[in-house]
Design an enzyme around this catalytic site. Sequence first.
Site, PDB file in Angstrom:
ATOM      1  N   CYS A 411      -8.978 -10.077  -2.957  1.00 56.78           N
ATOM      2  CA  CYS A 411      -9.081 -10.402  -1.577  1.00 56.78           C
ATOM      3  C   CYS A 411      -7.918 -10.081  -0.779  1.00 56.78           C
ATOM      4  CB  CYS A 411      -9.474 -11.556  -1.259  1.00 56.78           C
ATOM      5  SG  CYS A 411     -11.429 -11.960  -1.121  1.00 56.78           S
ATOM      6  N   ASN A 412      -7.098  -8.984  -1.422  1.00 54.17           N
ATOM      7  CA  ASN A 412      -5.692  -8.735  -0.596  1.00 54.17           C
ATOM      8  C   ASN A 412      -5.701  -7.319  -0.195  1.00 54.17           C
ATOM      9  OD1 ASN A 412      -2.952  -8.365   0.305  1.00 54.17           O
ATOM     10  ND2 ASN A 412      -2.616 -10.457  -0.648  1.00 54.17           N
TER      11      ASN A 412
END
Length: 838
Positions: A411-412
């Site tokens: 999620c980055n």
Amino acid sequence: MATTTTTVTTPRGDAVYNAAVEGFRDDEYPMLHGSVYLDHAGTTPYPKSLMDRFARDMISNLFGNPHSASASSQLSTSRIEDIRLHVLQFFNADPADFDVVFVANATAGIKLVADAMRCLPGGFDYAYHQMSHTSLVGVREEARNSICLDDCHVEDWLAGDCPLRADSGSSSSSSSSSTVLFAYPAQSNLDGRRLPLNWAGKLRRNGASGARQIYTLLDAAALVSSSPLDLSCADTAPDFTVLSFYKIFGFPDLGALIVRREAERAFKSRRYFGGGTVDMVVCLKEQWHAPKSQFLHERLEDGTLPVHSIIALDAAMDVHRQLFGSMLDVAAHTSFLSQRLYDGLRSLRHANGESVCVLYSSDPKRQAGRLGSGPVIAFNLQNSLGAWVSLAEVEKLATLKQFHIRTGGVCNPGGIASALGLGPWEMKQNFTSGFRCGTDNDIMAGKPTGVVRASLGAMSTISDVDSFVDFVDEFYRDDFSLINPQAPIVQPRGSSQLYIQAISVYPIKSCGGFEVPKAVDWEVRLEGLAWDREWCLVHRGSGQALSQKRHPKMALIRPELDFDRGELRVTYAGHIPSHLPKEIAVPLSKNPAVFQPLTPSRSVASRVCGEEILAQTYASPEINDFFSGVIGVPCMLARFPPGGQGKSMRHSKAHLQKHQTAQPPPTSRIALPGSFPVPPSPPDSDSEAAGRRILLANESPILAISMASLEALNKEITQKGGRGVSPAVFRANLVIAPLHEISKHTPYVEDTWSTLRIGHHDFKMLGACRRCHMVCINQETAEKSEEPFVTLSKTRRFDGKVFFGNHMCYTSAAEALTRKAQYPTIRVGDAVQPDLGG
Ligand SMILES: *Cc1c(COP(=O)(O)O)cnc(C)c1O
């Protein structure tokens, strides 16, 4: 914790709990069943004491819906008020300066801010740091203008240069808003990197955006799980701070948005109101409502609060302190352990001295005195020859060995792109090539698409760290040098008699070629060279793929691959009608938005070489009008979706010529002087040929021609008074030339080759290429002549067909298990060695 006996002191010198102590783990975390938990950045496990305490509280008390007079309701109301205060105290925040809004998680807090700011008159402009979690990135969709900043941009901003002027590269050109929201993570959830906490104060002090109102949103979700966050100075604190309690305590599933009271006005235009947030609502003839006025949290907490979760939070804070001491203690403990993990992984070396781990987190030691970094280590594994280990494999084995770790993009998106050196178009390309979070195919174009992340928390122990390092050592360190026994020694470039003189791809089928620049490594795939025949032009009416055979002007369409800009730029070397641009650009990534929706009724079934394929046509009138205008045929640009099955596949089955799969004809028939000699060896089996994927190249993955053969052909042509032809007319991908004395090389010897090594890679010859009149089109001028077809049909005709050049396909790397094998490339100048080892 009765069993504590400390054996380790941290760099701070604290005699902290050493959770390695026998008994502690089994007592407090029975649910781990002996596994090793290394995903604290995901969530932390909850201790048994907390669950016991919560259960006791729930069993002895009844908690009602707040705001009524009953005893149960009153109990909830008063406990929640206390807990709100405890939360502020946990972060050293004065209730006079801050308010706490309970939300489901950090993401919900972010969304609440974004929703409210979108409703401000004029909306808001948004700037977010590159290391942001996906949940912060998503805010940009609500903003008027948005921009992603790296450290330098932020520093420039702090120095007074606002990055968000409408003319400075922000994502939209609409006029700027008078309100700016700046968001960043206090700590990256990808690699533990910490960002300065003083940015909010600096921006506020500098008045860095002139007349504009700047708000700062701090995503503290990763930081607070293992570090204190001190909001004691309201003047320098962020306006909005979001976090998730489960990441600190393991339980409850609850988050908070902490708002600096001075920033409350950012919520004044919020439209929605839910139950509990209003003093009065008038419906029917008049529509009016009065929001609650005393506390911000009263106006923002829609509906019934998660009462029991909030109650649990009280127990969570208490139990955490009993078990682990203050957050400062936790920070000391975890940073000690993360240094040990970092050093342990970094010191692992294969027998040949190469590192086992490529680490993306920075050395915590080197951060000392500065911001420090969180106890999160991100890395990838490589074998002793430098090939990447698949994340899916690591995850499977780790799971089997009872390690809880996280792999993938975590999620980055911005952090992954910068750690792995992926350009935006590559990420989109990976996406459209079928890559998704959590799929097995995690190494694309020779690059990993994610990381392994091991993260530590308050309950982590020295033995957790050591056993993980031992695991990596045991399974991923090569004790002996890896060599592939089948691989003959690769000769250095240039030592053979033949070399690659030119490499070309034809990005748009039947249009001009793109010559691969010297010194550029070009990817070869099973289906052919990268970017070869990715696109084609299809007729607007019939959907047929257009061919240069019928539309010679297509030769003048000149595509150029520009990887810096992530674009295919197309020009036209003939007359361009005045209403058309001189050049158009097509994104290299397959952003679905640029295509016409692919519905059964609107999709165009194209035919290439008799094979029906489902093309995705571009929606842009600018692009389609350009092509239609220059060649004078109503057409559209189309691209072929990779992967998948059947008609939607870009790769249709190999269509080999009949003679290529037939047995060699009797020798008597090939004795014609200068004629097509020994027929090329057929592929090993039909299934192999059928299984080989090809692009729109019609016949085969890669087409090669030989300069020695062309020389012979041109001699024949000129002897009859004709003009020799350029190699370009054959539209080959590879031009193979002798290093010395071309006249000494036998023409057409390539027809007898069965394998070829180019540089470090092996190819299989698939047979000679059948030719049509298209070879008579001058690729520079689009003019037609009769050569070389006339001469070819006299000298190179066999069974009524004319041949020149050879089909081939990539089979394998000469050296298996290397990074080269994961990302096969060739380049101009590579040595060409036919039939090595027979
Ligand atoms: C975990 C995390 C989030 C998201 O938290 P949720 O609880 O899923 O809302 C956001 N930012 C960072 C830095 C995180 O670590």
